[in-house]
Scaffold this active site. Structure first.
Site, PDB file in Angstrom:
ATOM      1  N   SER A   7       0.823  -1.212   0.000  1.00 45.77           N
ATOM      2  CA  SER A   7       0.000   0.000   0.000  1.00 45.77           C
ATOM      3  C   SER A   7       0.858   1.265   0.000  1.00 45.77           C
ATOM      4  O   SER A   7       2.014   1.261   0.435  1.00 45.77           O
ATOM      5  CB  SER A   7      -0.913   0.006   1.226  1.00 45.77           C
ATOM      6  OG  SER A   7      -1.665  -1.186   1.294  1.00 45.77           O
TER       7      SER A   7
HETATM    8  N1  SAH Z   1      -0.639  -5.145   3.991  1.00 39.39           N
HETATM    9  C1  SAH Z   1       0.139  -5.428   2.780  1.00 39.39           C
HETATM   10  C2  SAH Z   1      -0.589  -5.055   1.512  1.00 39.39           C
HETATM   11  C3  SAH Z   1      -1.553  -6.074   1.190  1.00 39.39           C
HETATM   12  S1  SAH Z   1      -2.200  -6.165  -0.450  1.00 39.39           S
HETATM   13  C4  SAH Z   1       1.497  -4.788   2.833  1.00 39.39           C
HETATM   14  O1  SAH Z   1       1.777  -4.054   3.781  1.00 39.39           O
HETATM   15  O2  SAH Z   1       2.293  -5.050   1.929  1.00 39.39           O
HETATM   16  C5  SAH Z   1      -3.581  -7.194  -0.008  1.00 39.39           C
HETATM   17  C6  SAH Z   1      -3.219  -8.603   0.321  1.00 39.39           C
HETATM   18  O3  SAH Z   1      -4.424  -9.247   0.739  1.00 39.39           O
HETATM   19  C7  SAH Z   1      -2.703  -9.402  -0.870  1.00 39.39           C
HETATM   20  O4  SAH Z   1      -1.452  -9.933  -0.574  1.00 39.39           O
HETATM   21  C8  SAH Z   1      -3.764 -10.488  -1.056  1.00 39.39           C
HETATM   22  O5  SAH Z   1      -3.229 -11.722  -1.488  1.00 39.39           O
HETATM   23  C9  SAH Z   1      -4.336 -10.590   0.337  1.00 39.39           C
HETATM   24  N2  SAH Z   1      -5.663 -11.202   0.429  1.00 39.39           N
HETATM   25  C10 SAH Z   1      -6.716 -11.084  -0.424  1.00 39.39           C
HETATM   26  N3  SAH Z   1      -7.767 -11.814   0.018  1.00 39.39           N
HETATM   27  C11 SAH Z   1      -7.363 -12.402   1.180  1.00 39.39           C
HETATM   28  C12 SAH Z   1      -8.004 -13.280   2.111  1.00 39.39           C
HETATM   29  N4  SAH Z   1      -9.252 -13.712   1.940  1.00 39.39           N
HETATM   30  N5  SAH Z   1      -7.305 -13.686   3.198  1.00 39.39           N
HETATM   31  C13 SAH Z   1      -6.017 -13.255   3.394  1.00 39.39           C
HETATM   32  N6  SAH Z   1      -5.356 -12.431   2.536  1.00 39.39           N
HETATM   33  C14 SAH Z   1      -6.035 -12.010   1.445  1.00 39.39           C
END
Ligand code: SAH
Length: 219
Positions: free
Chosen positions: A66
């Site tokens: 993000s």
């Molecule tokens: N917090 C992260 C950014 C995350 S991007 C950082 O600091 O880099 C969003 C993430 O959510 C992705 O990696 C995606 O694979 C994950 N995601 C999507 N659906 C999900 C679910 N149902 N359970 C766990 N993770 C999920």
């Protein structure tokens, strides 16, 4: 552009000053944590020179780390105190979890893309934060009722609506911070528990990758 000789410390300080403080992030502890965690360690090698750009960046598995402002704002809304137990849904690179751990939180972070987990764990360990963060592979879209009550819950992927059960998994006084809306654009929601009542406050527009699973899109 050569990135090897870049002064990341200076870039990081400028990011904190201009992208965070000047735009209204007030919590000094959040500013301190964002000024301490090396974002360049959480992006792909070819993107290191953009590590402090004012934007989200691509990571493996078609996901994103993000934008710094969004990480800071979500962290500020969570109002994390040392020792609190925080649930993060969407580990991605591990950067948000690192910021929470730097604030002294004990973080359980759930990621559905298994390939993202070993590098995220390695980054957290290399920063000495491994003991504060447990990263797990699962569909976290319905939270983690087994670990409830959570002092705070942060969802870093976009949900079509607030997934069932997440409100109930919050401790009294805790915040649930989650982007809610259609795939293209969402509103960051700050949900606070007051006993058996919950207040909901919108905190502005945002764009996240979708939360995929039972409580998200395509569940
Ligand atoms: N917090 C992260 C950014 C995350 S991007 C950082 O600091 O880099 C969003 C993430 O959510 C992705 O990696 C995606 O694979 C994950 N995601 C999507 N659906 C999900 C679910 N149902 N359970 C766990 N993770 C999920």
């Amino acid at each position: 552009m050569r990135s090897g000789r870049r002064d990341f410390g200076r870039d990081r300080a400028a990011m904190v000053a201009m992208q965070l403080r000047d735009r209204g992030i007030h919590d000094e502890r959040v500013l301190g944590a964002m000024g301490a965690i090396p974002r360049e360690a959480f992006v792909e090698a070819q993107d290191r020179s953009f590590a402090y750009a004012d934007e989200a960046l691509p990571i493996e598995a078609g996901q994103t780390i993000s934008q710094p402002y969004m990480v800071a704002r979500m962290t500020e809304l969570l109002d994390v105190q040392p020792g609190e137990r925080i649930l993060e849904i969407g580990t991605g690179s591990g950067y948000q979890a690192a910021v929470l751990a730097k604030l002294g939180a004990r973080v359980t972070s759930i990621e559905r893309q298994a390939e993202l987990v070993p590098p995220a764990r390695a980054r957290l360990r290399d920063l000495g934060l491994g003991d504060l963060v447990e990263v797990r592979v699962a569909d976290g879209s319905l939270g983690d009722p087994g670990g409830a009550p959570w002092d705070g819950i942060i969802v870093t992927a976009a949900a079509p609506s607030i997934p069932a059960g997440l409100r109930d998994q919050l401790a009294d006084g805790g915040h649930l911070v989650i982007p809610v809306g259609p795939r293209a654009r969402q509103i960051l929601m700050d949900v606070t528990r007051h006993g058996e009542e919950w207040s909901e406050r919108p905190d502005g527009a945002c764009v996240f990758v979708p939360l995929i699973g039972a409580g998200g899109f395509g569940g």
